[in-house]
Scaffold this motif. Structure first.
Motif, PDB file in Angstrom:
ATOM      1  N   PHE A 169       0.843  -1.190   0.000  1.00  0.00           N
ATOM      2  CA  PHE A 169       0.000   0.000   0.000  1.00  0.00           C
ATOM      3  C   PHE A 169       0.882   1.245   0.000  1.00  0.00           C
ATOM      4  CE2 PHE A 169      -3.219  -2.927   1.828  1.00  0.00           C
ATOM      5  CZ  PHE A 169      -4.234  -2.681   0.918  1.00  0.00           C
ATOM      6  N   LEU A 170       0.453   2.231  -0.778  1.00  0.00           N
ATOM      7  CA  LEU A 170       1.128   3.523  -0.840  1.00  0.00           C
ATOM      8  C   LEU A 170       0.130   4.607  -0.452  1.00  0.00           C
ATOM      9  CD1 LEU A 170       2.887   3.090  -4.314  1.00  0.00           C
ATOM     10  CD2 LEU A 170       3.894   2.701  -2.061  1.00  0.00           C
ATOM     11  N   ALA A 180       3.195  15.227   1.294  1.00  0.00           N
ATOM     12  CA  ALA A 180       3.905  14.999   0.036  1.00  0.00           C
ATOM     13  C   ALA A 180       5.379  15.350   0.150  1.00  0.00           C
ATOM     14  CB  ALA A 180       3.257  15.800  -1.096  1.00  0.00           C
ATOM     15  N   GLY A 181       5.722  16.145   1.134  1.00  0.00           N
ATOM     16  CA  GLY A 181       7.125  16.504   1.328  1.00  0.00           C
ATOM     17  C   GLY A 181       7.917  15.472   2.093  1.00  0.00           C
ATOM     18  N   GLU A 182       7.253  14.443   2.581  1.00  0.00           N
ATOM     19  CA  GLU A 182       7.924  13.384   3.331  1.00  0.00           C
ATOM     20  C   GLU A 182       8.408  12.283   2.387  1.00  0.00           C
ATOM     21  OE1 GLU A 182       8.391  13.570   6.559  1.00  0.00           O
ATOM     22  OE2 GLU A 182       7.109  15.298   6.957  1.00  0.00           O
ATOM     23  N   SER A 183       9.557  11.695   2.694  1.00  0.00           N
ATOM     24  CA  SER A 183      10.042  10.576   1.884  1.00  0.00           C
ATOM     25  C   SER A 183       9.223   9.321   2.167  1.00  0.00           C
ATOM     26  CB  SER A 183      11.526  10.312   2.157  1.00  0.00           C
ATOM     27  OG  SER A 183      11.732  10.046   3.546  1.00  0.00           O
ATOM     28  N   THR A 184       8.779   9.169   3.400  1.00  0.00           N
ATOM     29  CA  THR A 184       7.844   8.105   3.788  1.00  0.00           C
ATOM     30  C   THR A 184       6.777   8.730   4.668  1.00  0.00           C
ATOM     31  OG1 THR A 184       9.139   7.480   5.741  1.00  0.00           O
ATOM     32  CG2 THR A 184       9.604   6.287   3.679  1.00  0.00           C
ATOM     33  N   VAL A 185       5.580   8.209   4.577  1.00  0.00           N
ATOM     34  CA  VAL A 185       4.461   8.743   5.359  1.00  0.00           C
ATOM     35  C   VAL A 185       4.324   7.943   6.653  1.00  0.00           C
ATOM     36  CG1 VAL A 185       1.958   9.076   5.419  1.00  0.00           C
ATOM     37  CG2 VAL A 185       3.243   9.605   3.330  1.00  0.00           C
ATOM     38  N   PRO A 186       4.428   8.590   7.807  1.00  0.00           N
ATOM     39  CA  PRO A 186       4.232   7.859   9.064  1.00  0.00           C
ATOM     40  C   PRO A 186       2.808   7.312   9.138  1.00  0.00           C
ATOM     41  CG  PRO A 186       5.248  10.013   9.441  1.00  0.00           C
ATOM     42  CD  PRO A 186       4.796  10.000   8.023  1.00  0.00           C
ATOM     43  N   MET A 187       2.692   6.074   9.552  1.00  0.00           N
ATOM     44  CA  MET A 187       1.371   5.471   9.680  1.00  0.00           C
ATOM     45  C   MET A 187       0.501   6.281  10.633  1.00  0.00           C
ATOM     46  SD  MET A 187       0.217   2.485   8.319  1.00  0.00           S
ATOM     47  CE  MET A 187       1.457   1.187   8.423  1.00  0.00           C
ATOM     48  N   SER A 188       1.108   6.802  11.669  1.00  0.00           N
ATOM     49  CA  SER A 188       0.361   7.571  12.661  1.00  0.00           C
ATOM     50  C   SER A 188      -0.205   8.861  12.085  1.00  0.00           C
ATOM     51  CB  SER A 188       1.256   7.884  13.868  1.00  0.00           C
ATOM     52  OG  SER A 188       2.412   8.607  13.437  1.00  0.00           O
ATOM     53  N   ALA A 189       0.459   9.408  11.043  1.00  0.00           N
ATOM     54  CA  ALA A 189      -0.004  10.667  10.461  1.00  0.00           C
ATOM     55  C   ALA A 189      -1.322  10.499   9.722  1.00  0.00           C
ATOM     56  CB  ALA A 189       1.060  11.222   9.513  1.00  0.00           C
ATOM     57  N   THR A 242      -5.639   8.950   0.473  1.00  0.00           N
ATOM     58  CA  THR A 242      -6.084   7.572   0.360  1.00  0.00           C
ATOM     59  C   THR A 242      -4.900   6.624   0.382  1.00  0.00           C
ATOM     60  OG1 THR A 242      -7.577   6.094  -0.846  1.00  0.00           O
ATOM     61  CG2 THR A 242      -6.028   7.382  -2.166  1.00  0.00           C
ATOM     62  N   LEU A 243      -5.207   5.343   0.368  1.00  0.00           N
ATOM     63  CA  LEU A 243      -4.218   4.275   0.265  1.00  0.00           C
ATOM     64  C   LEU A 243      -4.462   3.533  -1.034  1.00  0.00           C
ATOM     65  CD1 LEU A 243      -4.535   3.043   3.941  1.00  0.00           C
ATOM     66  CD2 LEU A 243      -2.491   4.093   2.980  1.00  0.00           C
ATOM     67  N   LEU A 244      -3.434   3.384  -1.834  1.00  0.00           N
ATOM     68  CA  LEU A 244      -3.549   2.713  -3.123  1.00  0.00           C
ATOM     69  C   LEU A 244      -2.581   1.532  -3.173  1.00  0.00           C
ATOM     70  CD1 LEU A 244      -3.553   5.780  -5.566  1.00  0.00           C
ATOM     71  CD2 LEU A 244      -5.532   4.450  -4.809  1.00  0.00           C
ATOM     72  N   PRO A 245      -2.989   0.426  -3.779  1.00  0.00           N
ATOM     73  CA  PRO A 245      -2.050  -0.683  -3.960  1.00  0.00           C
ATOM     74  C   PRO A 245      -1.020  -0.330  -5.034  1.00  0.00           C
ATOM     75  CG  PRO A 245      -4.170  -1.198  -4.959  1.00  0.00           C
ATOM     76  CD  PRO A 245      -4.349   0.093  -4.247  1.00  0.00           C
ATOM     77  N   ARG A 246       0.217  -0.750  -4.821  1.00  0.00           N
ATOM     78  CA  ARG A 246       1.279  -0.447  -5.786  1.00  0.00           C
ATOM     79  C   ARG A 246       0.928  -0.946  -7.188  1.00  0.00           C
ATOM     80  NH1 ARG A 246       6.514   0.933  -5.386  1.00  0.00           N
ATOM     81  NH2 ARG A 246       6.527   0.649  -3.120  1.00  0.00           N
ATOM     82  N   LEU A 247       0.255  -2.101  -7.268  1.00  0.00           N
ATOM     83  CA  LEU A 247      -0.134  -2.650  -8.561  1.00  0.00           C
ATOM     84  C   LEU A 247      -0.948  -1.648  -9.364  1.00  0.00           C
ATOM     85  CD1 LEU A 247      -0.293  -5.231 -10.409  1.00  0.00           C
ATOM     86  CD2 LEU A 247      -2.440  -5.739  -9.240  1.00  0.00           C
ATOM     87  N   VAL A 261       2.564  10.045  -4.535  1.00  0.00           N
ATOM     88  CA  VAL A 261       2.446   8.794  -3.792  1.00  0.00           C
ATOM     89  C   VAL A 261       3.738   8.575  -3.018  1.00  0.00           C
ATOM     90  CG1 VAL A 261       0.775   7.679  -5.310  1.00  0.00           C
ATOM     91  CG2 VAL A 261       3.198   7.461  -5.810  1.00  0.00           C
ATOM     92  N   ARG A 262       3.583   8.140  -1.792  1.00  0.00           N
ATOM     93  CA  ARG A 262       4.734   7.918  -0.931  1.00  0.00           C
ATOM     94  C   ARG A 262       4.579   6.575  -0.222  1.00  0.00           C
ATOM     95  NH1 ARG A 262       5.895  11.456  -3.681  1.00  0.00           N
ATOM     96  NH2 ARG A 262       6.591  13.578  -3.180  1.00  0.00           N
ATOM     97  N   PRO A 263       5.680   5.863   0.004  1.00  0.00           N
ATOM     98  CA  PRO A 263       5.595   4.625   0.803  1.00  0.00           C
ATOM     99  C   PRO A 263       5.294   4.961   2.255  1.00  0.00           C
ATOM    100  CG  PRO A 263       7.876   5.163   0.309  1.00  0.00           C
ATOM    101  CD  PRO A 263       7.051   6.136  -0.472  1.00  0.00           C
ATOM    102  N   LEU A 264       4.782   3.982   2.966  1.00  0.00           N
ATOM    103  CA  LEU A 264       4.513   4.140   4.391  1.00  0.00           C
ATOM    104  C   LEU A 264       5.769   3.819   5.190  1.00  0.00           C
ATOM    105  CD1 LEU A 264       1.057   2.336   4.367  1.00  0.00           C
ATOM    106  CD2 LEU A 264       1.434   4.806   4.489  1.00  0.00           C
ATOM    107  N   ASP A 265       5.864   4.390   6.368  1.00  0.00           N
ATOM    108  CA  ASP A 265       7.065   4.144   7.168  1.00  0.00           C
ATOM    109  C   ASP A 265       7.073   2.740   7.770  1.00  0.00           C
ATOM    110  OD1 ASP A 265       5.032   4.534   9.005  1.00  0.00           O
ATOM    111  OD2 ASP A 265       6.299   5.581  10.456  1.00  0.00           O
ATOM    112  N   GLU A 266       5.901   2.089   7.807  1.00  0.00           N
ATOM    113  CA  GLU A 266       5.812   0.705   8.254  1.00  0.00           C
ATOM    114  C   GLU A 266       5.220  -0.117   7.115  1.00  0.00           C
ATOM    115  OE1 GLU A 266       3.946   0.215  12.121  1.00  0.00           O
ATOM    116  OE2 GLU A 266       4.098   2.394  12.400  1.00  0.00           O
ATOM    117  N   PRO A 267       5.883  -1.197   6.705  1.00  0.00           N
ATOM    118  CA  PRO A 267       5.381  -1.976   5.564  1.00  0.00           C
ATOM    119  C   PRO A 267       3.947  -2.448   5.784  1.00  0.00           C
ATOM    120  CG  PRO A 267       7.593  -2.690   6.188  1.00  0.00           C
ATOM    121  CD  PRO A 267       7.127  -1.763   7.255  1.00  0.00           C
TER     122      PRO A 267
END
Length: 302
Positions: A169-170, A180-189, A242-247, A261-267
């Motif tokens: 999920f991204l 959008a300025g973060e390299s990874t999005v904290p799940m808590s955010a 939102t959360l989107l699948p990488r596919l 789109v940014r990856p989450l800080d926790e897989p």
């Protein structure tokens, strides 16, 4: 003992499925009178009434009629399995294959998967059905579909499943959004954001909430979408994140939008897999398809 013919059972099952004589006859490619005559002949042969006779135009099955429908459906599946077993013995992955796929996978994976299957198995005739998981599961159990391509876990009765790949999920948001300025999005955010998801009935909604450990109560009340493309447009309109699948992202769901789109800080991911009836004679063939699906998932477009 005179056994019912497969055609008689097809007529009866079609009538139960369609709930209308003319639609059932069309599904069987016969006239309505032919279908009615076949069912009457079946009743005489069995010596019981399968339908209630009266002024109602729609068919009303007797209690024994409903039981015969269930037995007839199982008998037809067994006959189909005989043919499938013979077909697979002659040439694996040839002939018709009825594949069900969920909407959050089909548009993004099939353009990669179909050419590979046509090249590797030119005698395979693939029939596709796209629908939500619950209805595909019903069609699989009823024998209307042979194989499902979906996200796991799923409520599947009497089915065998095989996990094929993980789909991360991204987080997706407008380009000017603070995240959008973060390299990874904290799940808590995400808990502080207006979260947009697909409407109830789409398994992606539950999988995203579970994988990211988010409560449904944190969603934006009154906002949901029927497809990923609609969801993306809602985010592009500034209604939330939102959360989107990488596919889907690699498959072009963001085309024409200015989203980040940014990856989450926790897989966090959903599991993509295949499902088929546990006693299907083509189980070995379906397991063999897993590698082709994995390769298609990994073949991101340039």
């Amino acid at each position: 003992m005179h056994l019912p013919s497969p055609q008689q059972l097809r007529y009866l099952v079609a009538l139960a499925d369609h709930g209308h004589f003319s639609r059932a006859a069309a599904a069987c490619a016969v006239t309505q009178s032919t279908l009615s005559a076949g069912i009457i002949a079946l009743e005489r042969q069995l010596g019981v009434a399968l339908l209630e006779r009266g002024p109602l135009k729609r068919p009303v099955f007797t209690a024994i009629g409903l039981s015969v429908v269930d037995r007839g459906r199982a008998a037809l599946r067994a006959l189909e399995a005989v043919v499938e077993t013979a077909d697979s013995g002659r040439a694996p992955l040839s002939g018709p294959l009825r594949l069900g796929v969920i909407p959050t996978i089909g548009p993004f994976l099939l353009p990669r998967l179909m050419p590979a299957l046509r090249a590797a198995h030119p005698r395979l005739r693939l029939w596709l059905r796209e629908d939500v998981t619950a209805r595909l599961a019903e069609d699989l159990e009823a024998g209307r579909l042979d194989l499902l391509l979906l996200a796991l876990p799923a409520a599947l009765h009497g089915a065998e499943t095989l996990a094929v790949a993980e789909d991360a999920f991204l987080a997706a948001m407008p380009e000017g959004h603070r995240l959008a300025g973060e390299s990874t999005v904290p799940m808590s955010a995400l808990a502080a954001e207006r979260l947009l998801l697909l409407e109830d009935g789409h398994c992606l909604r539950e999988h995203a909430l579970d994988a990211c450990r988010l409560s449904a109560a944190r969603e934006t009340e009154g906002f949901s979408a029927t497809s990923l493309h609609t969801l993306v447009q809602m985010v592009a309109g500034g209604l939330g994140v939102t959360l989107l699948p990488r596919l889907a992202v690699e498959g072009g769901v963001l085309a024409g939008t200015a989203l980040a789109v940014r990856p989450l800080d926790e897989p966090a991911s959903r599991t993509l897999g295949l499902a088929w009836r546990s006693r299907s004679p083509r189980a070995a063939e379906f397991r063999g398809l897993a590698e082709a699906v994995r390769e298609a998932i990994g073949a991101a477009p340039a």
